[in-house]
Scaffold this motif. Structure first.
Motif, PDB file in Angstrom:
ATOM      1  N   ARG A  83       0.609  -1.163   0.105  1.00  0.00           N
ATOM      2  CA  ARG A  83       0.018  -0.167   0.049  1.00  0.00           C
ATOM      3  C   ARG A  83       0.854   1.269   0.177  1.00  0.00           C
ATOM      4  O   ARG A  83       1.902   1.302   0.962  1.00  0.00           O
ATOM      5  CB  ARG A  83      -1.079  -0.151   1.073  1.00  0.00           C
ATOM      6  CG  ARG A  83      -2.154  -0.944   1.145  1.00  0.00           C
ATOM      7  CD  ARG A  83      -3.030  -0.620   0.054  1.00  0.00           C
ATOM      8  NE  ARG A  83      -4.049  -1.437   0.031  1.00  0.00           N
ATOM      9  CZ  ARG A  83      -4.183  -2.622  -0.694  1.00  0.00           C
ATOM     10  NH1 ARG A  83      -3.199  -3.197  -1.109  1.00  0.00           N
ATOM     11  NH2 ARG A  83      -5.295  -3.546  -0.655  1.00  0.00           N
ATOM     12  N   SER A  84       0.492   2.071  -0.776  1.00  0.00           N
ATOM     13  CA  SER A  84       1.061   3.637  -0.843  1.00  0.00           C
ATOM     14  C   SER A  84       0.103   4.551  -0.271  1.00  0.00           C
ATOM     15  O   SER A  84      -0.815   4.878  -0.566  1.00  0.00           O
ATOM     16  CB  SER A  84       1.361   3.985  -2.268  1.00  0.00           C
ATOM     17  OG  SER A  84       1.902   5.229  -2.294  1.00  0.00           O
ATOM     18  N   VAL A  85       0.520   5.034   1.017  1.00  0.00           N
ATOM     19  CA  VAL A  85      -0.069   6.130   1.863  1.00  0.00           C
ATOM     20  C   VAL A  85       0.440   7.243   1.197  1.00  0.00           C
ATOM     21  O   VAL A  85       1.443   7.717   1.549  1.00  0.00           O
ATOM     22  CB  VAL A  85       0.292   5.627   3.381  1.00  0.00           C
ATOM     23  CG1 VAL A  85      -0.665   6.646   4.095  1.00  0.00           C
ATOM     24  CG2 VAL A  85      -0.144   4.282   3.569  1.00  0.00           C
ATOM     25  N   PRO A  86      -0.674   8.303   1.104  1.00  0.00           N
ATOM     26  CA  PRO A  86      -0.799   9.566   0.459  1.00  0.00           C
ATOM     27  C   PRO A  86      -0.373  10.504   1.736  1.00  0.00           C
ATOM     28  O   PRO A  86      -0.803  10.333   2.815  1.00  0.00           O
ATOM     29  CB  PRO A  86      -1.913   9.907  -0.099  1.00  0.00           C
ATOM     30  CG  PRO A  86      -2.821   8.778   0.653  1.00  0.00           C
ATOM     31  CD  PRO A  86      -1.929   7.697   0.854  1.00  0.00           C
ATOM     32  N   LEU A  87       0.239  11.738   1.383  1.00  0.00           N
ATOM     33  CA  LEU A  87       0.540  12.625   2.436  1.00  0.00           C
ATOM     34  C   LEU A  87      -0.704  13.152   2.941  1.00  0.00           C
ATOM     35  O   LEU A  87      -0.833  13.691   4.237  1.00  0.00           O
ATOM     36  CB  LEU A  87       1.353  13.769   1.535  1.00  0.00           C
ATOM     37  CG  LEU A  87       1.463  15.241   2.511  1.00  0.00           C
ATOM     38  CD1 LEU A  87       2.466  14.788   3.824  1.00  0.00           C
ATOM     39  CD2 LEU A  87       2.082  16.180   1.571  1.00  0.00           C
TER      40      LEU A  87
END
Length: 263
Positions: free
Chosen positions: A91-95
């Motif tokens: 998973r890529s967690v956004p700012l």
């Protein structure tokens, strides 16, 4: 090299993060954090403690929870065009999610802090706060879900309206805030000096305890070959778990109230 084949739903990897919505969210969240920070400074001066400011830091540092629960619970932040903060467990967690965590957890901690100091929590106050948080979380997600800023995909539990989050997430997300609050309340007399920094770890650990502790029936069911009915039943069980956890937190936080009840 051997590979393990898992019956696991595929996330919508070709989805695109809406650029305008992402940028607006970053700026709005930053503005809210600034307001919370100014209030926190005032609270620090009033109560002679650094905890209010550290609550915001703790909220930001609770963000590893997002990667784990979105992976287990089949939620997705589009990676194409995303301002990513970190990647973990596929998973890529956004700012902007980390910024939301900052005030989602931090501001609630700050709201509860005066009652932590005065020790006058009541069961009614805690339960009202929990259900207000549930309603707020459900309503506020209508916009980002509609815009495609994050996506829920099968199999979900109690997803009656696709325009917002499944109800499993509504109750469990809100419940995950109250375990850290209960822990901070109990441990607050010990959080002095440099030991106040422990609130950052307490927030992270407590949020995992509350979320995964309540949601594990759903996480197990949705990542198995179980039928949709089993997933739905597991979602109901997870909500019951969340309510039990909040009840337990209520008992812990209202010990003074209970001591005045005549049996």
């Amino acid at each position: 090299m051997n590979t393990l084949e898992v019956n696991y739903p595929t996330p919508p990897v070709d989805s695109v993060m809406p650029a305008l919505a992402q940028n607006v969210t970053i700026w709005l969240a930053s503005g809210v954090i600034l307001i919370c920070f100014l209030v926190a400074l005032w609270m620090c001066k009033k109560y002679r403690t650094a905890l209010p400011v550290l609550f915001l830091v703790a909220g930001f540092c609770t963000i590893p929870l997002e990667a784990v629960v979105t992976f287990l619970g089949h939620a997705w932040h589009p990676e194409i065009g995303q301002n990513a903060l970190f990647n973990a467990v596929s998973r890529s967690v956004p700012l902007h999610i980390a910024l939301i965590y900052t005030f989602y957890f931090g501001a609630v901690y700050m709201t509860f802090f005066p009652k932590m100091v005065s020790g006058d929590f009541t069961s009614s106050y805690i339960w009202k706060s929990y259900f207000i948080t549930c309603i707020f979380a459900y309503v506020i997600e209508i916009i980002p879900v509609h815009l495609g800023m994050w996506i829920y995909y099968d199999s979900q539990a109690l997803w009656f309206w696709k325009g917002s989050q499944p109800l499993f997430w509504t109750f469990v997300n809100a419940g995950s805030i109250f375990v850290p609050i209960a822990l901070i309340h109990v441990l607050r007399p010990l959080l002095t000096g440099f030991k106040q920094l422990l609130v950052i770890l307490i927030s992270l650990v407590g949020a995992f305890m509350g979320h995964v502790g309540a949601g594990f029936p759903f996480y197990v069911a949705t990542n198995s070959e179980a039928s949709q009915w089993v997933v739905e039943a597991a979602g109901v069980m997870s909500i019951i778990n969340a309510l039990l956890i909040v009840w337990f937190c209520t008992r812990v936080m209202t010990r003074n109230e209970a001591s005045h009840i005549k049996v």
